[in-house]
Design a protein around this motif. Structure first.
Motif, PDB file in Angstrom:
ATOM      1  N   PRO A  69       0.820  -1.206   0.000  1.00 53.65           N
ATOM      2  CA  PRO A  69       0.000   0.000   0.000  1.00 53.65           C
ATOM      3  C   PRO A  69       0.860   1.266   0.000  1.00 53.65           C
ATOM      4  N   ASN A  70       0.313   2.311  -0.599  1.00 49.26           N
ATOM      5  CA  ASN A  70       0.875   3.660  -0.475  1.00 49.26           C
ATOM      6  C   ASN A  70       2.204   3.885  -1.210  1.00 49.26           C
ATOM      7  N   VAL A  71       2.608   2.961  -2.080  1.00 45.94           N
ATOM      8  CA  VAL A  71       3.879   3.145  -2.796  1.00 45.94           C
ATOM      9  C   VAL A  71       3.705   4.009  -4.053  1.00 45.94           C
ATOM     10  N   GLY A  72       2.432   4.202  -4.465  1.00 49.69           N
ATOM     11  CA  GLY A  72       2.178   5.065  -5.619  1.00 49.69           C
ATOM     12  C   GLY A  72       1.695   4.332  -6.866  1.00 49.69           C
ATOM     13  N   LYS A  73       1.057   3.186  -6.678  1.00 54.03           N
ATOM     14  CA  LYS A  73       0.554   2.430  -7.829  1.00 54.03           C
ATOM     15  C   LYS A  73      -0.505   3.226  -8.586  1.00 54.03           C
ATOM     16  N   SER A  74      -1.434   3.810  -7.834  1.00 51.89           N
ATOM     17  CA  SER A  74      -2.512   4.565  -8.488  1.00 51.89           C
ATOM     18  C   SER A  74      -1.950   5.808  -9.171  1.00 51.89           C
ATOM     19  N   SER A  75      -0.994   6.461  -8.525  1.00 57.09           N
ATOM     20  CA  SER A  75      -0.375   7.633  -9.139  1.00 57.09           C
ATOM     21  C   SER A  75       0.274   7.244 -10.468  1.00 57.09           C
ATOM     22  N   LEU A  76       0.893   6.076 -10.508  1.00 55.42           N
ATOM     23  CA  LEU A  76       1.530   5.615 -11.748  1.00 55.42           C
ATOM     24  C   LEU A  76       0.496   5.299 -12.815  1.00 55.42           C
ATOM     25  N   THR A  87      -5.875   8.650  -5.440  1.00 53.04           N
ATOM     26  CA  THR A  87      -4.631   8.478  -4.692  1.00 53.04           C
ATOM     27  C   THR A  87      -4.802   9.112  -3.313  1.00 53.04           C
ATOM     28  N   GLY A  88      -3.985   8.725  -2.373  1.00 50.88           N
ATOM     29  CA  GLY A  88      -4.099   9.299  -1.032  1.00 50.88           C
ATOM     30  C   GLY A  88      -2.899   8.920  -0.211  1.00 50.88           C
ATOM     31  N   ASN A  89      -2.562   9.767   0.733  1.00 47.08           N
ATOM     32  CA  ASN A  89      -1.360   9.483   1.512  1.00 47.08           C
ATOM     33  C   ASN A  89      -1.659   8.573   2.699  1.00 47.08           C
ATOM     34  N   ALA A  91      -2.596   4.034   3.565  1.00 44.61           N
ATOM     35  CA  ALA A  91      -2.687   2.688   3.004  1.00 44.61           C
ATOM     36  C   ALA A  91      -4.119   2.368   2.577  1.00 44.61           C
ATOM     37  N   PHE A  92      -4.226   1.528   1.561  1.00 47.86           N
ATOM     38  CA  PHE A  92      -5.511   1.018   1.081  1.00 47.86           C
ATOM     39  C   PHE A  92      -6.445   2.104   0.586  1.00 47.86           C
ATOM     40  N   THR A  93      -5.899   3.056  -0.158  1.00 43.29           N
ATOM     41  CA  THR A  93      -6.747   4.034  -0.838  1.00 43.29           C
ATOM     42  C   THR A  93      -7.551   3.313  -1.918  1.00 43.29           C
ATOM     43  N   THR A  94      -6.876   2.431  -2.622  1.00 39.81           N
ATOM     44  CA  THR A  94      -7.537   1.690  -3.695  1.00 39.81           C
ATOM     45  C   THR A  94      -8.076   0.385  -3.126  1.00 39.81           C
ATOM     46  N   LEU A  95      -9.383   0.185  -3.283  1.00 45.62           N
ATOM     47  CA  LEU A  95      -9.966  -1.043  -2.735  1.00 45.62           C
ATOM     48  C   LEU A  95     -10.482  -1.984  -3.794  1.00 45.62           C
ATOM     49  N   VAL A 240      10.898   1.399  -8.964  1.00 45.14           N
ATOM     50  CA  VAL A 240      11.131   2.117  -7.711  1.00 45.14           C
ATOM     51  C   VAL A 240      10.558   3.516  -7.885  1.00 45.14           C
ATOM     52  N   ASN A 241       9.428   3.765  -7.215  1.00 44.57           N
ATOM     53  CA  ASN A 241       8.761   5.068  -7.334  1.00 44.57           C
ATOM     54  C   ASN A 241       9.236   6.006  -6.212  1.00 44.57           C
ATOM     55  N   LYS A 242       8.885   7.256  -6.329  1.00 45.65           N
ATOM     56  CA  LYS A 242       9.236   8.305  -5.348  1.00 45.65           C
ATOM     57  C   LYS A 242      10.748   8.525  -5.292  1.00 45.65           C
ATOM     58  N   ILE A 243      11.393   8.412  -6.452  1.00 45.17           N
ATOM     59  CA  ILE A 243      12.844   8.568  -6.513  1.00 45.17           C
ATOM     60  C   ILE A 243      13.237  10.026  -6.199  1.00 45.17           C
ATOM     61  N   ASP A 244      12.231  10.912  -6.200  1.00 43.04           N
ATOM     62  CA  ASP A 244      12.484  12.305  -5.786  1.00 43.04           C
ATOM     63  C   ASP A 244      12.789  12.415  -4.292  1.00 43.04           C
ATOM     64  N   LEU A 245      12.459  11.357  -3.522  1.00 42.95           N
ATOM     65  CA  LEU A 245      12.744  11.390  -2.085  1.00 42.95           C
ATOM     66  C   LEU A 245      14.147  10.822  -1.810  1.00 42.95           C
ATOM     67  N   SER A 265       9.514   8.786 -10.740  1.00 40.85           N
ATOM     68  CA  SER A 265       8.784   9.596  -9.776  1.00 40.85           C
ATOM     69  C   SER A 265       7.452   9.973 -10.407  1.00 40.85           C
ATOM     70  N   ALA A 266       6.388   9.437  -9.839  1.00 38.88           N
ATOM     71  CA  ALA A 266       5.059   9.785 -10.349  1.00 38.88           C
ATOM     72  C   ALA A 266       4.791  11.260 -10.081  1.00 38.88           C
ATOM     73  N   ALA A 267       5.451  11.797  -9.073  1.00 42.62           N
ATOM     74  CA  ALA A 267       5.227  13.199  -8.701  1.00 42.62           C
ATOM     75  C   ALA A 267       5.880  14.151  -9.708  1.00 42.62           C
ATOM     76  N   THR A 268       7.147  13.913 -10.046  1.00 47.78           N
ATOM     77  CA  THR A 268       7.848  14.826 -10.959  1.00 47.78           C
ATOM     78  C   THR A 268       7.822  14.330 -12.414  1.00 47.78           C
TER      79      THR A 268
HETATM   80  N1  LIG Z   1       7.139  12.233  -3.146  1.00 52.68           N
HETATM   81  C1  LIG Z   1       6.396  11.459  -3.900  1.00 52.68           C
HETATM   82  N2  LIG Z   1       5.153  11.069  -3.503  1.00 52.68           N
HETATM   83  C2  LIG Z   1       4.429  10.283  -4.308  1.00 52.68           C
HETATM   84  C3  LIG Z   1       4.933   9.808  -5.549  1.00 52.68           C
HETATM   85  N3  LIG Z   1       4.002   9.021  -6.117  1.00 52.68           N
HETATM   86  C4  LIG Z   1       2.958   8.976  -5.267  1.00 52.68           C
HETATM   87  N4  LIG Z   1       3.202   9.740  -4.173  1.00 52.68           N
HETATM   88  C5  LIG Z   1       2.320   9.946  -3.013  1.00 52.68           C
HETATM   89  O1  LIG Z   1       2.222   8.730  -2.290  1.00 52.68           O
HETATM   90  C6  LIG Z   1       0.910   8.558  -1.753  1.00 52.68           C
HETATM   91  C7  LIG Z   1       0.326   7.224  -2.167  1.00 52.68           C
HETATM   92  O2  LIG Z   1       0.092   7.228  -3.548  1.00 52.68           O
HETATM   93  P1  LIG Z   1      -0.985   6.257  -4.210  1.00 52.68           P
HETATM   94  O3  LIG Z   1      -0.823   6.392  -5.689  1.00 52.68           O
HETATM   95  O4  LIG Z   1      -2.324   6.477  -3.623  1.00 52.68           O
HETATM   96  O5  LIG Z   1      -0.422   4.837  -3.716  1.00 52.68           O
HETATM   97  P2  LIG Z   1      -1.027   3.364  -3.938  1.00 52.68           P
HETATM   98  O6  LIG Z   1       0.132   2.454  -4.085  1.00 52.68           O
HETATM   99  O7  LIG Z   1      -2.039   3.375  -5.013  1.00 52.68           O
HETATM  100  O8  LIG Z   1      -1.708   3.125  -2.529  1.00 52.68           O
HETATM  101  P3  LIG Z   1      -2.915   2.086  -2.146  1.00 52.68           P
HETATM  102  O9  LIG Z   1      -4.035   2.281  -3.094  1.00 52.68           O
HETATM  103  O10 LIG Z   1      -3.257   2.491  -0.772  1.00 52.68           O
HETATM  104  O11 LIG Z   1      -2.320   0.724  -2.215  1.00 52.68           O
HETATM  105  C8  LIG Z   1       0.091   9.769  -2.230  1.00 52.68           C
HETATM  106  O12 LIG Z   1       0.097  10.724  -1.219  1.00 52.68           O
HETATM  107  C9  LIG Z   1       0.887  10.259  -3.442  1.00 52.68           C
HETATM  108  O13 LIG Z   1       0.718  11.633  -3.661  1.00 52.68           O
HETATM  109  C10 LIG Z   1       6.244  10.237  -5.955  1.00 52.68           C
HETATM  110  O14 LIG Z   1       6.770   9.914  -7.011  1.00 52.68           O
HETATM  111  N5  LIG Z   1       6.931  11.049  -5.085  1.00 52.68           N
END
Ligand SMILES: Nc1nc2c(ncn2[C@@H]2O[C@H](COP(=O)(O)OP(=O)(O)OP(=O)(O)O)[C@@H](O)[C@H]2O)c(=O)[nH]1
Ligand SMILES: [Mg+2]
Length: 361
Positions: A69-76, A87-89, A91-95, A240-245, A265-268
């Motif tokens: 959870p929360n690694v950024g799958k939905s963002s990708l 998406t949400g910060n 766990a388990f945003t996506t059900l 590997v997502n969130k490489i901006d961190l 980085s799904a963010a950048t």
């Molecule tokens: N810094 C940073 N944050 C990110 C990145 N990608 C996603 N996030 C943040 O990480 C959090 C989780 O992102 P989601 O896309 O909801 O993650 P998920 O894996 O779908 O989570 P679940 O549905 O709960 O399994 C959100 O707050 C996003 O804004 C990234 O590349 N960099």
């Protein structure tokens, strides 16, 4: 009395405690065989999982995004496709499974954003098993992690327990059961697993009379996967997502042992174009262009097929009747030395081929 779950837990604990080396190799093999056997037993006791979960496959190929959870799958998913998955910060945003389509090189690639339920999904909740059944039918698994890379091996193990093997080829093993005569093993000399271990593993799966044909080098996992009987072999890549961190380069380096690693980085949006290309490459697709009667070739709309596809597959895609009236096809393309190649139905196609189909009447 200990339940099956308890016994699985016990074996898991023992596996964790046992260090892998030459002396423990056999013991570990046997523990794994026992565990697989118990998991099959457990699954056969359970009824089907939740409802309305399965998403029909569409497009030319299907890719499953899996990870904690929360690694950024939905963002990708949102970056790769025009779909919007919440998406949400936390766990388990996506059900539930959210599908999207990535258009790339003329191919329509279905991407499934799966809920982050992975651990014990194989033997746990109905939902977990439904997710795994969607992963099973995918053409590619993309394991997503954030920069906290540790723990990815747990995902790979969980998939393996569910009969989904990443980045490994199916081995040439066959087992012909008989009514008597014990176990006869036929194998080349270079197989590392010895006969006594093969016998023990077979016993675990209640095979006592059989001819076992092993036609290449295998390890005990290969044999167990074969005996489990429902194993699928799927290519996998690691993102590997969130490489901006801030992150540890060493952790990411270690991950490369498991397969291809792409840092994004799904963010950048860093690495997103590369990820699209890697997904496309990993699917082993080819594009074939159809020359119409008028001579016109629509380069925007290829027919997308698997590498290894034959002329027959293209003709079948167009229409079944055409298979009947087919005479020959003319191929040309960037990978063809000859300008116009006349071929039959069983000729293998290459990426970029332009095909003219000549049929009777
Ligand atoms: N810094 C940073 N944050 C990110 C990145 N990608 C996603 N996030 C943040 O990480 C959090 C989780 O992102 P989601 O896309 O909801 O993650 P998920 O894996 O779908 O989570 P679940 O549905 O709960 O399994 C959100 O707050 C996003 O804004 C990234 O590349 N960099
Ligand atoms: Mg999500």
């Amino acid at each position: 009395m200990a339940t099956i779950q308890d016994r699985i837990k016990e074996i898991e604990e023992e596996l964790k405690k046992t260090e892998y080396n030459k002396a423990t190799e056999k013991h570990i093999g046997l523990l794994k065989a026992k565990m697989s056997r118990l998991e099959i037993e457990l699954l056969s006791q359970k009824k089907g999982g939740g409802e309305g979960f399965a998403i029909p496959k569409t497009g030319d190929s299907t890719v499953a995004l899996v990870g904690f959870p929360n690694v950024g799958k939905s963002s990708l998913l949102n970056d790769l496709t025009s779909q919007r998955s919440e998406t949400g910060n936390f766990a388990f945003t996506t059900l539930k499974v959210v599908p999207g389509i990535m258009s790339y090189n003329g191919a329509q690639i279905q991407i499934l954003d799966l809920p982050g339920i992975i651990e014990n999904a194989a033997t746990g909740s109905g939902r977990g098993r439904e997710i795994l059944s969607m992963v099973r039918s995918a053409d590619l698994v993309v394991v997503v992690t954030d920069v906290q890379v540790k723990g990815v091996d747990r995902i790979v193990n969980e998939l393996h327990r569910a009969g989904i093997v990443l980045n490994r080829k199916q081995k040439n093993i066959s087992i012909k059961k008989s009514n008597s005569g014990g176990i006869r093993i036929h194998k080349p000399r270079n197989v590392a697993v010895d006969d006594s271990q093969i016998r023990e593993i077979l016993k675990e799966f209640k095979v006592t009379n059989a001819d076992v044909f092993i036609r290449e080098s295998i390890d005990s996992d290969d044999l167990i996967d074969h005996l489990k009987g429902h194993t699928v072999y799927i290519p996998g890549i690691f993102v590997v997502n969130k490489i901006d961190l801030p992150h540890s380069d060493q952790d990411i380096e270690d991950l490369r042992k498991m397969g291809k690693v792409i840092e994004v980085s799904a963010a950048t949006k860093k690495g997103i174009p590369e990820l699209k290309e890697e997904i496309y490459q990993a699917l082993s697709l080819i594009r074939v262009f159809l020359r119409e009667k008028s001579g016109y070739v629509d380069l925007e709309r290829p027919l997308v097929l698997r590498k290894g596809a034959l002329v027959r597959d293209v003709v079948r895609k167009i229409s079944r009747e055409m298979l009947e009236s087919y005479r020959y096809a003319i191929l040309s393309g960037p990978q063809r030395k000859q300008a116009e190649l006349r071929v039959g139905l069983d000729y293998e196609l290459l990426d970029g081929d332009i095909i003219t189909i000549i049929s009777r009447n």
